[in-house]
Design a protein around this motif. Structure first.
Motif, short mmCIF file in Angstrom:
data_model
loop_
_atom_site.label_atom_id
_atom_site.label_comp_id
_atom_site.label_asym_id
_atom_site.label_seq_id
_atom_site.Cartn_x
_atom_site.Cartn_y
_atom_site.Cartn_z
N SER A 48 39.97 47.26 50.26
CA SER A 48 40.88 46.29 50.52
C SER A 48 42.22 46.24 50.34
CB SER A 48 39.92 44.93 50.09
OG SER A 48 38.93 44.79 50.54
N THR A 49 42.44 46.39 49.01
CA THR A 49 43.91 46.46 48.65
C THR A 49 44.74 47.26 49.40
OG1 THR A 49 43.07 46.06 46.33
CG2 THR A 49 45.42 46.83 46.64
N ALA A 145 46.08 44.50 41.54
CA ALA A 145 46.92 45.21 42.76
C ALA A 145 46.55 44.28 43.99
CB ALA A 145 46.37 46.80 42.76
N PHE A 146 45.29 44.06 44.00
CA PHE A 146 44.73 43.05 45.17
C PHE A 146 45.74 41.95 45.46
CE2 PHE A 146 41.81 40.10 47.13
CZ PHE A 146 41.74 40.67 48.40
N GLN A 147 45.74 40.98 44.22
CA GLN A 147 46.78 39.99 44.73
C GLN A 147 48.23 40.40 44.62
OE1 GLN A 147 45.99 36.78 44.79
NE2 GLN A 147 43.71 36.85 44.66
N THR A 149 49.32 42.57 46.43
CA THR A 149 49.58 42.69 47.96
C THR A 149 49.76 41.45 48.80
OG1 THR A 149 47.23 43.00 48.49
CG2 THR A 149 48.41 44.98 48.17
#
Lengths: 449, 112
Positions: A48-49, A145-147, A149
């Protein structure tokens, strides 16, 4: 129940325990055995990231770049890439701790976290963050890392209203200030435990308020402060390549599954719901835009299809895991109609130069989605809300969160643009603007033939 | 010798070419051009913003011919490029002062 709240709580607790751990507590924790991340969840969140990264480079770059004139293609792509790269660096330096760090003092807690995780202090490969399910965790690095992006794409979205005339240096200064005083606090307010809107119970699954309303309103304020492009609206400023815009649209739609289905933080049914909603709301909005064009006496256009796709994606973002598929279909269609009116009627009537319709589609679509989420959440409409769901009360909460975000974003953007103007002068010279920012700001041409 | 210049609708090119080949015309030069006449261009709409381009894509044909064939060339183009709708184009006929075939150095009618 907000997952992001839970994860923030989990992370906060983790930090607090790390800071205040007593020997007795440590012993107890060791006996209880900390939850271990599930590899399936972790794999999905890593995918997802990088899907969200594909939304920025090259998705948004091609989408926005194709809409600009050919003399500004590289400048649009470089501005997006530059702002996103800067966002990634400051996210790990101080953005993450501001948005999702340990609890700040009572008075600051509704707005930001504290700075104990500056430079990601204390985070290791073994650190975990909670998800929406008790006892389920993912590696903290993946959550960071997800946040990260999200911060990167949000600041890049704002630029859609100011391209073709803003200096590259001004973009970087603006991005630095704006992320610090607008994005990080708003992300905290909506998604972190203790955050203002979170505590109010505002629903925002994947960033309708944090990303789209925030970016759209900021885009409107920025383009008004910057002024119109030379020649607007008398000269032809048609998109230079709708082919590239279409390619960008496709990449955005694909990447958006990371954005929305990733926001479940686990590979589970909630992610599956977000996934199907991201399909059908978008399909509905794309078709609806074409119908609306026809109703207004025009031909169904390629750009209309692309615009509908984005409007639908934006509108379903807060509702992705908070709606049933048929609620999402309605939401997408309504978003297309309202966004069309803003882009084709309201903007020309008011005369502001929101060049690539960052406000008209992201701002307005975000508002439709955020407010609509308060409706489609209802179980009677196929949404995942509980039997005791109070639509009236939820709608009031949604509207309050939207209005507060509008005010926060508008004031913060005004400050950020003001500082960028002081430091860089903000706008390119008329010579550079007419010749094109590719040559004037970067010394290159997008196309040599 | 005459030079026949015709501005026609692009989709009529094949018909015009066939008509001219039927007359024994040996060669022609074709260029993609843009322009406007009484038709006054066309409108493009992007997200509700209308742009009048004023310029419509056309094909320009140039045919060099002998004096005795010129009238039939004009007639053939006029008939084959005609749709009856606005924007069908125009035909211009000019005198040619000299013609030379580069490969052989032959001049005038022989060079056509």
């Amino acid at each position: 129940m907000k997952l992001s709240n839970k994860i923030a709580t989990g992370l906060g607790t983790l930090a607090v325990t790390a800071l205040t751990a007593m020997p007795a507590w440590a012993q107890e924790a060791a006996e209880a055995a900390a939850p271990v991340p599930n590899k399936g969840d972790t794999a999905w969140m890593m995918v997802s990231t990088v899907l969200v990264l594909a939304m920025i480079l090259p998705g948004l770059q091609l989408f926005y770049g194709g809409l600009a004139r050919s003399k500004n293609m590289l400048s649009v792509m470089t501005q997006i890439g530059g702002a996103a790269a800067l966002a990634m660096i400051i996210w790990v330096i101080y953005g993450y701790t501001m948005a999702f760090g340990p609890d700040a003092s009572e008075s600051l807690k509704p707005f930001i976290s504290n700075f104990d995780k500056l430079f990601l202090a204390g985070v290791t490969p073994d650190s975990t963050g909670a998800t929406f399910t008790d006892g389920v965790v993912i590696p903290e690095y993946v959550f960071i890392a997800f946040q990260m992006t999200f911060a990167a794409i949000t600041v890049a979205l704002v630029l859609g209203s100011v391209v073709e005339r803003i200096k590259f240096s001004a973009v970087l200064v603006f991005a630095l200030i704006w992320l610090t005083i607008v994005y990080f606090p708003v992300a905290h307010m909506v998604w972190a435990a203790g955050g203002l809107f979170f505590e109010m119970g505002a629903l925002d699954f994947a960033g309708g308020t944090v990303v789209h309303i925030n970016a759209g309103v900021s885009a409107l304020v920025a383009c008004i402060m910057l002024g119109k492009r030379i020649g607007y609206p008398k000269e032809v400023m048609a998109p230079h390549s709708l082919t590239l815009t279409f390619v960008g649209t496709g990449l955005l739609w694909v990447g958006w599954f990371g954005f929305n289905a990733g926001s479940a933080l686990e590979a589970n049914g909630s992610a599956a719901l977000a996934m199907i909603n991201t399909f059908v709301a978008t399909a509905s909005a794309a078709l609806a835009w074409l119908v609306v064009e026809k109703l207004f006496g025009h031909k169904p256009s390629a750009l209309g299809f692309c615009s509908g796709v984005i409007a639908g994606l934006v509108a379903v973002t807060p509702a992705a895991g908070n709606s049933g598929p048929f609620g999402a279909i309605v939401l997408g269609a309504v978003a297309s109609l309202v966004c069309y009116i803003f882009v084709a009627k309201v903007k020309p009537a008011l005369g502001y130069d929101d060049s690539l319709d960052a406000f008209g589609i992201h701002g307005i679509g975000g508002m439709i989605g955020a407010i609509g989420t308060g409706i489609v959440y209802a179980p009677s409409l196929g949404g995942p809300g509980g039997a005791d769901f109070d639509m009236g009360g939820q709608l009031v909460t949604q509207v309050l969160a939207v209005v507060a975000t509008i005010v926060w974003a508008a004031i913060g953007t005004a400050i950020a643009i003001f500082i960028a103007k002081l430091v860089t002068g903000l706008r390119v010279s008329p010579e550079v603007e007419v010749e094109g920012l590719d040559l004037g700001e970067h010394g290159e041409r997008a196309y040599n033939s | 010798m005459k030079l026949v210049i015709a501005i026609i609708k692009p989709f009529k090119l094949d018909e015009v070419r066939e008509a001219l080949s039927g007359l024994g015309v040996q060669g022609m030069t074709v260029t993609e051009v843009k322009g406007f006449g009484r038709q006054k261009g066309q409108t493009e709409i992007y997200r509700g913003a209308e742009y009048s381009t004023n310029m419509v894509p056309k094909i320009k044909i140039e045919v060099a011919t002998t004096d005795d064939l010129a009238a039939r060339v004009v007639e053939a183009v006029q008939q084959s490029a005609n749709t009856g709708a606005i924007g069908d184009g125009k035909i211009f006929v000019l005198d040619i002062a000299q013609a030379v075939r580069i490969r052989t150095g032959e001049t005038d009618d022989v060079a056509l």
